[in-house]
Design a protein around this motif. Structure first.
Motif, PDB file in Angstrom:
ATOM      1  N   LYS A 412       0.816  -1.226   0.000  1.00 47.84           N
ATOM      2  CA  LYS A 412       0.000   0.000   0.000  1.00 47.84           C
ATOM      3  C   LYS A 412       0.843   1.268   0.000  1.00 47.84           C
ATOM      4  N   SER A 413       1.834   1.341   0.873  1.00 48.83           N
ATOM      5  CA  SER A 413       2.659   2.541   0.969  1.00 48.83           C
ATOM      6  C   SER A 413       3.438   2.782  -0.322  1.00 48.83           C
ATOM      7  N   THR A 414       4.092   1.732  -0.806  1.00 45.46           N
ATOM      8  CA  THR A 414       4.878   1.850  -2.042  1.00 45.46           C
ATOM      9  C   THR A 414       3.990   2.184  -3.234  1.00 45.46           C
ATOM     10  N   ALA A 415       2.874   1.462  -3.337  1.00 44.65           N
ATOM     11  CA  ALA A 415       1.969   1.671  -4.475  1.00 44.65           C
ATOM     12  C   ALA A 415       1.382   3.083  -4.466  1.00 44.65           C
ATOM     13  N   SER A 416       1.079   3.584  -3.284  1.00 49.28           N
ATOM     14  CA  SER A 416       0.507   4.935  -3.170  1.00 49.28           C
ATOM     15  C   SER A 416       1.505   5.990  -3.666  1.00 49.28           C
ATOM     16  N   LYS A 417       2.775   5.775  -3.364  1.00 50.58           N
ATOM     17  CA  LYS A 417       3.807   6.720  -3.828  1.00 50.58           C
ATOM     18  C   LYS A 417       3.910   6.695  -5.354  1.00 50.58           C
ATOM     19  N   TYR A 418       3.872   5.483  -5.913  1.00 51.61           N
ATOM     20  CA  TYR A 418       3.908   5.361  -7.372  1.00 51.61           C
ATOM     21  C   TYR A 418       2.699   6.044  -8.001  1.00 51.61           C
ATOM     22  N   ALA A 419       1.514   5.767  -7.444  1.00 48.56           N
ATOM     23  CA  ALA A 419       0.280   6.340  -7.997  1.00 48.56           C
ATOM     24  C   ALA A 419       0.316   7.863  -7.932  1.00 48.56           C
ATOM     25  N   ALA A 420       0.783   8.405  -6.818  1.00 53.05           N
ATOM     26  CA  ALA A 420       0.861   9.861  -6.662  1.00 53.05           C
ATOM     27  C   ALA A 420       1.826  10.467  -7.684  1.00 53.05           C
ATOM     28  N   ASN A 421       2.927   9.777  -7.892  1.00 52.13           N
ATOM     29  CA  ASN A 421       3.923  10.248  -8.866  1.00 52.13           C
ATOM     30  C   ASN A 421       3.347  10.249 -10.281  1.00 52.13           C
ATOM     31  N   TYR A 422       2.625   9.179 -10.627  1.00 52.90           N
ATOM     32  CA  TYR A 422       2.033   9.081 -11.964  1.00 52.90           C
ATOM     33  C   TYR A 422       0.933  10.133 -12.147  1.00 52.90           C
ATOM     34  N   ASN A 423       0.073  10.287 -11.124  1.00 47.82           N
ATOM     35  CA  ASN A 423      -1.026  11.257 -11.239  1.00 47.82           C
ATOM     36  C   ASN A 423      -0.513  12.688 -11.345  1.00 47.82           C
ATOM     37  N   ALA A 424       0.638  12.942 -10.752  1.00 45.25           N
ATOM     38  CA  ALA A 424       1.224  14.285 -10.833  1.00 45.25           C
ATOM     39  C   ALA A 424       1.658  14.611 -12.258  1.00 45.25           C
ATOM     40  N   LYS A 425       1.931  13.593 -13.051  1.00 44.12           N
ATOM     41  CA  LYS A 425       2.357  13.779 -14.439  1.00 44.12           C
ATOM     42  C   LYS A 425       1.195  13.700 -15.437  1.00 44.12           C
ATOM     43  N   ALA A 426       0.018  13.303 -14.935  1.00 49.00           N
ATOM     44  CA  ALA A 426      -1.162  13.142 -15.793  1.00 49.00           C
ATOM     45  C   ALA A 426      -1.816  14.495 -16.068  1.00 49.00           C
ATOM     46  N   PRO A 427      -2.755  14.555 -17.018  1.00 44.46           N
ATOM     47  CA  PRO A 427      -3.442  15.815 -17.335  1.00 44.46           C
ATOM     48  C   PRO A 427      -4.119  16.429 -16.109  1.00 44.46           C
ATOM     49  N   THR A 428      -4.143  17.742 -16.051  1.00 42.60           N
ATOM     50  CA  THR A 428      -4.759  18.474 -14.949  1.00 42.60           C
ATOM     51  C   THR A 428      -6.229  18.782 -15.284  1.00 42.60           C
ATOM     52  N   LYS A 429      -6.923  19.408 -14.345  1.00 40.42           N
ATOM     53  CA  LYS A 429      -8.315  19.831 -14.598  1.00 40.42           C
ATOM     54  C   LYS A 429      -8.381  20.754 -15.811  1.00 40.42           C
ATOM     55  N   THR A 430      -7.408  21.641 -15.900  1.00 41.34           N
ATOM     56  CA  THR A 430      -7.374  22.589 -17.024  1.00 41.34           C
ATOM     57  C   THR A 430      -7.204  21.848 -18.345  1.00 41.34           C
ATOM     58  N   ASP A 431      -6.330  20.851 -18.343  1.00 45.05           N
ATOM     59  CA  ASP A 431      -6.112  20.056 -19.560  1.00 45.05           C
ATOM     60  C   ASP A 431      -7.405  19.369 -19.993  1.00 45.05           C
ATOM     61  N   ILE A 432      -8.124  18.831 -19.012  1.00 43.39           N
ATOM     62  CA  ILE A 432      -9.388  18.140 -19.324  1.00 43.39           C
ATOM     63  C   ILE A 432     -10.409  19.137 -19.860  1.00 43.39           C
ATOM     64  N   PHE A 433     -10.453  20.327 -19.223  1.00 46.47           N
ATOM     65  CA  PHE A 433     -11.386  21.371 -19.665  1.00 46.47           C
ATOM     66  C   PHE A 433     -11.097  21.792 -21.098  1.00 46.47           C
ATOM     67  N   ASN A 434      -9.818  21.804 -21.443  1.00 46.99           N
ATOM     68  CA  ASN A 434      -9.421  22.234 -22.791  1.00 46.99           C
ATOM     69  C   ASN A 434      -9.598  21.126 -23.836  1.00 46.99           C
ATOM     70  N   ASN A 435     -10.023  19.957 -23.380  1.00 52.46           N
ATOM     71  CA  ASN A 435     -10.305  18.849 -24.301  1.00 52.46           C
ATOM     72  C   ASN A 435     -11.734  18.352 -24.048  1.00 52.46           C
ATOM     73  N   PRO A 436     -12.714  19.207 -24.283  1.00 58.39           N
ATOM     74  CA  PRO A 436     -14.113  18.862 -23.980  1.00 58.39           C
ATOM     75  C   PRO A 436     -14.602  17.652 -24.787  1.00 58.39           C
ATOM     76  N   GLY A 437     -15.434  16.858 -24.142  1.00 55.53           N
ATOM     77  CA  GLY A 437     -16.015  15.708 -24.828  1.00 55.53           C
ATOM     78  C   GLY A 437     -15.149  14.469 -24.812  1.00 55.53           C
ATOM     79  N   VAL A 438     -13.909  14.598 -24.333  1.00 56.47           N
ATOM     80  CA  VAL A 438     -13.010  13.437 -24.277  1.00 56.47           C
ATOM     81  C   VAL A 438     -13.272  12.686 -22.967  1.00 56.47           C
ATOM     82  N   THR A 439     -13.866  11.525 -23.060  1.00 59.66           N
ATOM     83  CA  THR A 439     -14.181  10.732 -21.857  1.00 59.66           C
ATOM     84  C   THR A 439     -13.223   9.560 -21.664  1.00 59.66           C
TER      85      THR A 439
END
Length: 456
Positions: A412-439
């Motif tokens: 759990k601890s190790t996986a959570s660190k990996y997940a946090a690291n990956y999510n930090a590199k993923a698209p942000t709310k702004t990125d999603i807003f700028n790509n409307p309709g992409v589900t």
């Protein structure tokens, strides 16, 4: 026989039948009152009628003992330390009465492991008598020794008895193998259920209330077994280090070199403890393959080939081992090893295939999800078509990391660190807003998966 005598006998029979009938009615009435109170956990009101049924109508229903156990458990939890021993003895007595009157509805494994735990927790008897209860449960009805705490205590007592010179080290190793096998079987069962429900949830399908409860319960049980496994390994500690294993097996080798079961256990233990550099490991593997060419001997020959940097030869042995192996968790270990070799070679698609095969046979092997997530993340720039899709690959990687934590709580601890690291590199709310309709985003190249756009 005269009429007066016959009349007397007949009257007696009628009175006896009436008495039995009255007793049966009284049992049913008293039991009904006791059970109704117990069902709503009103144990203060249930206690008097319940114990009356237990004393006067012990064979009326197994429910008497089931509710009695719950009643005593409730009292035990609230009791002061000084009163717990008395209540523990009452619980033990209740178990024994249940077995006396309802042997067919009493599980040996459940009963004796619970008695052993009560004795251990409350210092009733000696370590030998406590161990004897667990040992009876384990050897006669292992399948019903289901409480993770009981499994740990059983093993812990054996290690303690070995430390006092009362049990052989080999007995500790033998039980360790059995305990780990049971724990991993239980983990796989729960992890499979968690994985199925998690995939359903990730696909966007809402879980029913029953499924949510099942998921929560499976997660709790899996977490408990994960803690127990860690505890068992910690308890075994230095007893299974190379410095103890090598002289022990060297001393036993000549007398055991044709004993297939001993060779398997010795080679397995040395492999798991990374004692494969010692010449003894080669002797064990060679003797094992000579005595009985098998999945195990092929696997160990593969390890030796890896050591000699003969990758192709190692893969041949590993694939042979996987085909021959019949036990799911061991087959998973082989597939994982092949996955590791493929990953090191840079064959990500093939590595994922083998990691997934490992998960098929051992759903609790969360490290496979971490490996796949790592490979997915490392391919973000190569498997996306534009900035958004490239960064979306990290959502997929995060999903794998999160799944690793769900099926293997120890990660759990190790996986959570990996997940946090990956999510930090993923698209942000702004990125999603700028790509409307992409589900969702289809990820190409070797990955070939689709990831849903999360609601941030």
């Amino acid at each position: 026989m005269n009429t007066k005598v016959l009349t007397t006998i007949a009257t007696g029979l009628v009175l006896s039948t009436a008495t039995i009938s009255a007793q049966a009615t009284d049992c049913a009435t008293t039991a009904s009152i006791a059970y109704e109170h117990a069902k709503v956990k009103n144990y203060d009101a249930a206690e008097e009628p319940l114990w009356k049924v237990r004393k006067e109508c012990p064979t009326y229903s197994v429910a008497t003992y089931q509710f009695g156990k719950k009643l005593l458990q409730a009292k035990y939890k609230k009791a002061a330390a000084a009163d717990k021993v008395k209540l523990a003895n009452e619980k033990i007595a209740l178990w024994k009465e249940r077995f006396q009157y309802f042997p067919g509805k009493t599980k040996i494994g459940d009963m004796h492991s619970d008695i052993g735990q009560l004795m251990y927790d409350n210092k009733i008897g000696t370590k030998e008598t406590q161990f004897a209860e667990f040992h009876k449960a384990w050897t006669e009805d292992k399948g019903n020794v289901k409480n993770p705490k009981n499994v740990y205590t059983y093993f812990s007592l054996l290690v303690d008895l070995h430390g006092e010179g009362k049990k052989e080290l080999q007995a500790v190793f033998d039980l360790y193998d059995e305990v780990i096998e049971k724990i991993e079987d239980e983990e796989s069962n729960k992890a499979k259920k968690i994985s199925e429900l998690t995939e359903k949830e990730e696909s966007g399908t809402a879980l029913s209330s029953k499924e949510k409860k099942n998921l929560k319960r499976s997660t709790i049980i899996l977490t408990n077994y994960s803690k127990v496994k860690a505890g068992v390994n910690q308890k075994l500690g230095e007893l299974a280090d190379c410095k103890n294993l090598i002289p022990l097996y060297n001393g036993q080798f000549e007398g055991k070199k044709t004993d297939v079961n001993w060779l398997k256990g010795a080679a397995s233990r040395m492999s798991s403890k990374d004692c494969t550099e010692d010449p003894l490991f080669f002797k064990l593997v060679e003797a094992l393959h000579k005595a009985e060419p098998s999945a195990k001997s092929a696997y160990y020959l593969g390890l030796l080939a890896i050591k000699d940097k003969k990758t192709s030869t190692a893969l041949e042995y590993f694939n042979q081992s996987a085909e021959l192996e019949t036990k799911g968790s061991d087959k998973a270990k082989v597939y994982f090893k092949i996955g590791e070799v493929m990953k090191k070679k840079g064959s990500k698609g093939k590595a994922r295939t083998y990691y997934r095969k490992a998960l098929k046979y051992k759903p609790s092997m969360g490290v496979c999800y971490l490996r796949i997530g790592s490979m997915v993340a490392s391919s973000a720039n190569n498997c996306g078509t534009d900035v958004f899709s490239k960064r979306a690959v990290y959502w997929l990687a995060a999903n794998y990391a999160q799944r690793a934590a769900k099926v293997d709580p120890s990660l759990k601890s190790t996986a959570s660190k990996y997940a946090a690291n990956y999510n930090a590199k993923a698209p942000t709310k702004t990125d999603i807003f700028n790509n409307p309709g992409v589900t969702s985003v289809s990820v190409g190249c070797w990955i070939g998966e689709t990831v849903r756009v999360p609601k941030l």
